[in-house]
Design a protein around this motif. Structure first.
Motif, short mmCIF file in Angstrom:
data_model
loop_
_atom_site.label_atom_id
_atom_site.label_comp_id
_atom_site.label_asym_id
_atom_site.label_seq_id
_atom_site.Cartn_x
_atom_site.Cartn_y
_atom_site.Cartn_z
N VAL A 1 0.82 -1.42 0.09
CA VAL A 1 -0.08 0.07 0.13
C VAL A 1 0.57 1.12 0.07
O VAL A 1 1.70 1.25 1.02
CB VAL A 1 -0.87 0.14 1.17
N GLY A 2 0.65 2.24 -0.94
CA GLY A 2 1.27 3.43 -0.89
C GLY A 2 0.93 4.41 -2.03
O GLY A 2 -0.20 4.45 -2.22
N THR A 3 1.84 5.35 -2.42
CA THR A 3 1.44 6.50 -3.33
C THR A 3 2.14 6.16 -4.59
O THR A 3 3.32 5.75 -4.67
CB THR A 3 1.96 7.76 -2.54
N TRP A 4 1.66 6.92 -5.51
CA TRP A 4 2.44 6.85 -6.95
C TRP A 4 2.40 8.24 -7.20
O TRP A 4 1.38 9.10 -6.99
CB TRP A 4 1.56 5.96 -7.94
N PHE B 1 -2.24 3.80 -4.38
CA PHE B 1 -2.80 2.47 -4.87
C PHE B 1 -2.30 1.44 -3.79
O PHE B 1 -2.04 1.64 -2.80
CB PHE B 1 -1.25 2.27 -5.93
N LYS B 2 -2.75 0.23 -4.28
CA LYS B 2 -2.97 -0.91 -3.66
C LYS B 2 -2.53 -2.45 -4.49
O LYS B 2 -3.26 -2.60 -5.41
CB LYS B 2 -4.03 -1.41 -2.81
N ASN C 1 -4.75 11.43 -6.24
CA ASN C 1 -4.98 12.29 -5.13
C ASN C 1 -5.13 11.46 -3.72
O ASN C 1 -4.62 10.42 -3.38
CB ASN C 1 -5.87 13.48 -5.31
N ASP C 2 -6.06 11.88 -2.95
CA ASP C 2 -6.50 11.18 -1.52
C ASP C 2 -7.43 10.33 -1.66
O ASP C 2 -7.68 9.61 -0.52
CB ASP C 2 -6.45 12.19 -0.53
N ALA C 3 -8.04 9.77 -2.72
CA ALA C 3 -9.03 8.80 -2.86
C ALA C 3 -8.45 7.46 -2.65
O ALA C 3 -7.39 7.25 -2.99
CB ALA C 3 -9.65 8.97 -4.30
N GLU C 4 -9.07 6.65 -1.82
CA GLU C 4 -8.84 5.42 -1.76
C GLU C 4 -8.95 4.50 -3.02
O GLU C 4 -9.60 4.67 -3.93
CB GLU C 4 -9.85 4.67 -0.66
#
Length: 222
Positions: free
Chosen positions: A178-181, A190-191, A208-211
């Protein structure tokens, strides 16, 4: 006191010899006890278990245990007393109490559960620990967004991919990353869910900050 016969004479045993022997026995007993205690303490339930409700990842810190399992985004929280884990479970569709009884080496458990505040009486929640083989996801993957290179250090993962100079940063928990791109034209979360040997993953992402909820980010190790 036992007497010692020496050259026809009866003499008392040396008190210092008795003291040394008794001291050595005490030290040896203490050492064996400490080694046994360390062995017991070293055992931990932390790991990944196969259960009727999907793969479960448990993490032990002291006598506190937390974990997740795949069925309806399940979460486990509990306290370990000996080899008995007592706690709660929660899912997207409910919650309740749970009791897991582990075997001697924490490689498996049998469990009982129930809903809400009812005492655990329902059977059918057992698990067996998966063998740890120290797998690592580091490598190059072919994805829909171009070739991606990932590097793992502990549970931290960084990487790059070709599409718009993409960069990946995340934390690995079991086989879930789990992290960010971020790219030259945007960023988001992303997951990635990896398979057993980290040779492939299926992923979700969003802006952005959306799951992460968008499909279409999958990879296969080259």
């Amino acid at each position: 006191m036992r007497l010692i016969y020496k050259r026809g004479k009866t003499v008392k045993p040396n008190k210092l010899q008795f003291f040394k022997k008794n001291t050595m026995k005490r030290l040896l007993t203490t050492l064996l006890f400490v080694m046994f205690l360390k062995l017991c303490i070293a055992q931990s339930i932390s790991g990944t278990y196969q259960t009727e409700w999907g793969e479960m990842i448990l993490q032990q810190s002291g006598n506190q245990v937390t974990g997740t399992y795949k069925h309806n985004n399940g979460v486990i929280k509990g306290t370990l007393n000996g080899r008995t884990l007592v706690g709660t479970w929660s899912q997207s569709n409910g919650k309740g109490k749970v009791v897991f009884e582990f075997n001697d080496d924490f490689s498996s458990f049998t469990g009982r559960w129930n809903y809400n505040d009812d005492e655990p009486t329902k059977t059918g929640w057992s698990g067996k620990k998966k063998l740890s083989v120290n797998l690592n996801l580091s490598g190059t993957f072919s994805t829909e967004w171009g070739e991606m290179y990932l590097q793992q250090s502990g549970n931290q993962v960084t990487g790059t991919y070709k599409h718009n100079n993409g960069v990946i940063k995340g934390t690995l928990n079991g086989r879930t990353l789990v992290g960010t791109w971020s790219q030259s034209n945007g960023k988001g979360k992303f997951k990635f869910e990896f398979n057993d040997d980290f040779s492939a993953f299926t992923g979700k992402w969003d802006y952005n900050d959306a799951e992460p909820s968008k499909d279409g980010w999958n990879g296969k190790k080259k």
